[in-house]
Design a protein around this motif. Structure first.
Motif, mmCIF file in Angstrom:
data_model
loop_
_atom_site.group_PDB
_atom_site.id
_atom_site.type_symbol
_atom_site.label_atom_id
_atom_site.label_comp_id
_atom_site.label_asym_id
_atom_site.label_seq_id
_atom_site.Cartn_x
_atom_site.Cartn_y
_atom_site.Cartn_z
ATOM 1 N N GLN A 49 0.836 -1.187 0.000
ATOM 2 C CA GLN A 49 0.000 0.000 0.000
ATOM 3 C C GLN A 49 0.884 1.255 0.000
ATOM 4 O O GLN A 49 1.838 1.342 0.766
ATOM 5 N N PRO A 50 0.588 2.225 -0.862
ATOM 6 C CA PRO A 50 1.412 3.450 -0.884
ATOM 7 C C PRO A 50 1.184 4.285 0.372
ATOM 8 O O PRO A 50 0.168 4.133 1.058
ATOM 9 N N PRO A 51 2.126 5.167 0.695
ATOM 10 C CA PRO A 51 1.946 6.038 1.858
ATOM 11 C C PRO A 51 0.699 6.907 1.713
ATOM 12 O O PRO A 51 0.323 7.290 0.597
ATOM 13 N N THR A 52 0.074 7.219 2.824
ATOM 14 C CA THR A 52 -1.141 8.034 2.791
ATOM 15 C C THR A 52 -0.866 9.414 2.205
ATOM 16 O O THR A 52 -1.707 9.983 1.497
ATOM 17 N N ARG A 53 0.308 9.935 2.496
ATOM 18 C CA ARG A 53 0.653 11.272 2.000
ATOM 19 C C ARG A 53 0.884 11.271 0.499
ATOM 20 O O ARG A 53 0.673 12.285 -0.173
ATOM 21 N N TYR A 54 1.363 10.143 -0.047
ATOM 22 C CA TYR A 54 1.638 10.044 -1.486
ATOM 23 C C TYR A 54 0.895 8.835 -2.055
ATOM 24 O O TYR A 54 1.495 7.790 -2.340
ATOM 25 N N PRO A 55 -0.412 8.946 -2.249
ATOM 26 C CA PRO A 55 -1.191 7.770 -2.682
ATOM 27 C C PRO A 55 -0.895 7.300 -4.098
ATOM 28 O O PRO A 55 -1.201 6.159 -4.441
ATOM 29 N N PHE A 56 -0.305 8.182 -4.924
ATOM 30 C CA PHE A 56 -0.028 7.822 -6.322
ATOM 31 C C PHE A 56 1.479 7.769 -6.604
ATOM 32 O O PHE A 56 1.917 8.013 -7.726
ATOM 33 N N ILE A 57 2.255 7.428 -5.585
ATOM 34 C CA ILE A 57 3.704 7.424 -5.748
ATOM 35 C C ILE A 57 4.160 6.362 -6.742
ATOM 36 O O ILE A 57 5.058 6.585 -7.560
ATOM 37 N N PHE A 58 3.519 5.189 -6.725
ATOM 38 C CA PHE A 58 3.919 4.123 -7.641
ATOM 39 C C PHE A 58 3.586 4.489 -9.091
ATOM 40 O O PHE A 58 4.383 4.231 -10.004
ATOM 41 N N GLU A 59 2.426 5.077 -9.310
ATOM 42 C CA GLU A 59 2.066 5.512 -10.662
ATOM 43 C C GLU A 59 3.046 6.565 -11.182
ATOM 44 O O GLU A 59 3.425 6.549 -12.357
ATOM 45 N N ALA A 60 3.455 7.481 -10.286
ATOM 46 C CA ALA A 60 4.394 8.526 -10.690
ATOM 47 C C ALA A 60 5.752 7.933 -11.063
ATOM 48 O O ALA A 60 6.382 8.358 -12.050
ATOM 49 N N VAL A 61 6.214 6.950 -10.305
ATOM 50 C CA VAL A 61 7.509 6.320 -10.600
ATOM 51 C C VAL A 61 7.438 5.552 -11.912
ATOM 52 O O VAL A 61 8.361 5.605 -12.738
ATOM 53 N N ILE A 62 6.349 4.817 -12.122
ATOM 54 C CA ILE A 62 6.185 4.075 -13.381
ATOM 55 C C ILE A 62 6.170 5.025 -14.565
ATOM 56 O O ILE A 62 6.817 4.785 -15.602
ATOM 57 N N THR A 63 5.451 6.133 -14.427
ATOM 58 C CA THR A 63 5.388 7.123 -15.502
ATOM 59 C C THR A 63 6.768 7.705 -15.801
ATOM 60 O O THR A 63 7.150 7.841 -16.969
ATOM 61 N N ALA A 64 7.512 8.029 -14.754
ATOM 62 C CA ALA A 64 8.845 8.608 -14.945
ATOM 63 C C ALA A 64 9.796 7.604 -15.604
ATOM 64 O O ALA A 64 10.599 7.974 -16.477
ATOM 65 N N CYS A 65 9.717 6.341 -15.204
ATOM 66 C CA CYS A 65 10.581 5.313 -15.799
ATOM 67 C C CYS A 65 10.300 5.155 -17.289
ATOM 68 O O CYS A 65 11.226 5.129 -18.116
ATOM 69 N N ALA A 66 9.031 5.023 -17.625
ATOM 70 C CA ALA A 66 8.672 4.845 -19.028
ATOM 71 C C ALA A 66 9.052 6.070 -19.855
ATOM 72 O O ALA A 66 9.586 5.942 -20.968
ATOM 73 N N PHE A 67 8.802 7.267 -19.317
ATOM 74 C CA PHE A 67 9.140 8.489 -20.059
ATOM 75 C C PHE A 67 10.640 8.572 -20.314
ATOM 76 O O PHE A 67 11.068 8.954 -21.418
ATOM 77 N N SER A 68 11.449 8.229 -19.323
ATOM 78 C CA SER A 68 12.907 8.315 -19.505
ATOM 79 C C SER A 68 13.372 7.403 -20.634
ATOM 80 O O SER A 68 14.226 7.785 -21.445
ATOM 81 N N GLN A 69 12.789 6.214 -20.724
ATOM 82 C CA GLN A 69 13.184 5.285 -21.789
ATOM 83 C C GLN A 69 12.680 5.747 -23.148
ATOM 84 O O GLN A 69 13.388 5.637 -24.156
ATOM 85 N N PHE A 70 11.470 6.296 -23.197
ATOM 86 C CA PHE A 70 10.960 6.820 -24.465
ATOM 87 C C PHE A 70 11.827 7.969 -24.961
ATOM 88 O O PHE A 70 12.104 8.076 -26.167
ATOM 89 N N ALA A 71 12.231 8.844 -24.055
ATOM 90 C CA ALA A 71 13.061 9.984 -24.448
ATOM 91 C C ALA A 71 14.413 9.514 -24.982
ATOM 92 O O ALA A 71 14.910 10.029 -26.000
ATOM 93 N N ILE A 72 15.018 8.528 -24.314
ATOM 94 C CA ILE A 72 16.305 7.991 -24.775
ATOM 95 C C ILE A 72 16.149 7.346 -26.151
ATOM 96 O O ILE A 72 16.982 7.553 -27.054
ATOM 97 N N LEU A 73 15.092 6.567 -26.329
ATOM 98 C CA LEU A 73 14.865 5.918 -27.618
ATOM 99 C C LEU A 73 14.597 6.943 -28.718
ATOM 100 O O LEU A 73 15.041 6.764 -29.861
ATOM 101 N N ALA A 74 13.879 8.019 -28.393
ATOM 102 C CA ALA A 74 13.607 9.062 -29.386
ATOM 103 C C ALA A 74 14.896 9.749 -29.827
ATOM 104 O O ALA A 74 15.089 10.031 -31.018
ATOM 105 N N ILE A 75 15.776 10.024 -28.883
ATOM 106 C CA ILE A 75 17.074 10.632 -29.233
ATOM 107 C C ILE A 75 17.880 9.678 -30.119
ATOM 108 O O ILE A 75 18.477 10.082 -31.130
ATOM 109 N N TYR A 76 17.878 8.398 -29.746
ATOM 110 C CA TYR A 76 18.627 7.409 -30.521
ATOM 111 C C TYR A 76 18.100 7.293 -31.954
ATOM 112 O O TYR A 76 18.881 7.272 -32.916
#
Length: 305
Positions: free
Chosen positions: A255-282
């Motif tokens: 269960q995510p912390p009460t203060r940050y209920p969407f922390i896992f979604e935010a991390v997943i989004t950031a991970c995927a975005f970083s890989q998309f950006a790297i692939l786009a540059i490549y």
């Protein structure tokens, strides 16, 4: 060519490929005999197609504005939920929706999308080729997915289409993009109760990708890919993969912390975005490094002579 314009006019998401089509067709016209005549003919075809498609709505200004509002739903905001776009990922640092109006954000998105599409378009205008066109489709759809206004999670399927056409040239690109595309849609699929389907399809894709396949170089796809990447990059890829496995487990059972209920979604989004950006540059760099299409050049010379 007419069919392509009809498709792009009929579906909003087909605009993801519009810069690639425009640049490739314009480049073809400019490199033929009588380029001015060919550009005029292309322009007339485009205008004629627009007229035919928009004809039922040209009876009033209100009808045109209503169609445009459906094609560009600005009132829905620059992003929804947790999509792996630039605007959603950076919203953790900059509250875009709070600091800027919808009109201003639409201009930001338009400028960023066109800027990201420009290098690929310039390459195709200056040296159009069939293989370069596939890279242009990929780079154009990357630009729209990462920077355009109101991106949906499922829009990541649009970069996957040209990536699948390049799978023989870029097998690792296709694999990495597919895995991270599924990752980017994981929060949406979990919310819809499709976690088991998600895991099953992910494992099925990995099994099919690593199925034994003979290669001209060394007899296996994995060894062929390993030759193209230094060990340092494989270490980073392995670490990132292990991190994703742990992230999936945490997202499922913790269960995510009460203060940050969407922390896992935010991390997943950031991970995927970083890989998309790297692939786009490549892929942009790879498109500019493509050899000039000798067949096209010789064909142009014959026509000029």
């Amino acid at each position: 060519m007419k069919c392509a314009w009809f498709v792009m006019l009929a579906m909003q998401m087909s605009a993801y490929y519009a810069p690639a089509f425009f640049a490739h067709l314009l480049g073809k016209c400019l490199h033929r005999q009588n380029p001015f005549f060919n550009v005029i003919r292309l322009g007339l075809i485009v205008l004629g197609t627009f007229t035919v498609v928009w004809w039922p709505f040209l009876y009033s200004k209100e009808a045109i504005l209503e169609v445009l509002a459906r094609l560009a739903p600005l009132e829905r905001g620059i992003y929804e939920d947790y999509v792996s776009s630039f605007w959603c990922c950076t919203s953790l640092l900059i509250k875009w929706k709070q600091r800027f109006s919808m009109s201003t954000l639409s201009y930001f998105a338009l400028g960023a999308t066109l800027t990201a599409s420009l290098p690929s378009m310039v390459q195709q205008i200056s040296a159009p080729s069939h293989r370069g066109f596939l890279y242009a489709l990929l780079n154009s759809s990357f630009a729209f997915y990462l920077f355009s206004y109101q991106v949906h999670e499922k829009s990541v399927l649009l970069p996957l289409l040209p990536a699948s056409l390049l799978v023989l040239d870029e097998p690792f690109l296709f694999k990495w993009l597919t895995i991270n595309s599924m990752l980017s849609m994981y929060p949406l699929l979990r919310r819809d109760g499709l976690t088991i389907c998600y895991i099953a399809l992910l494992f099925l894709f990995i099994l099919m990708y690593y199925a034994p396949m003979q290669s001209k170089e060394d007899g296996s796809r994995s060894n062929y890919i390993a030759q193209r990447f230094p060990k340092f990059w494989w270490a980073l890829i392995s670490f990132y993969t292990l991190f994703l496995v742990m992230l999936h487990v945490l997202y499922l059972f913790v269960q995510p912390p009460t203060r940050y209920p969407f922390i896992f979604e935010a991390v997943i989004t950031a991970c995927a975005f970083s890989q998309f950006a790297i692939l786009a540059i490549y892929t942009n760099i790879k498109q500019w490094r493509l050899p000039i299409d000798k067949a096209h050049s010789s064909d142009v010379k014959e026509k000029v002579n």
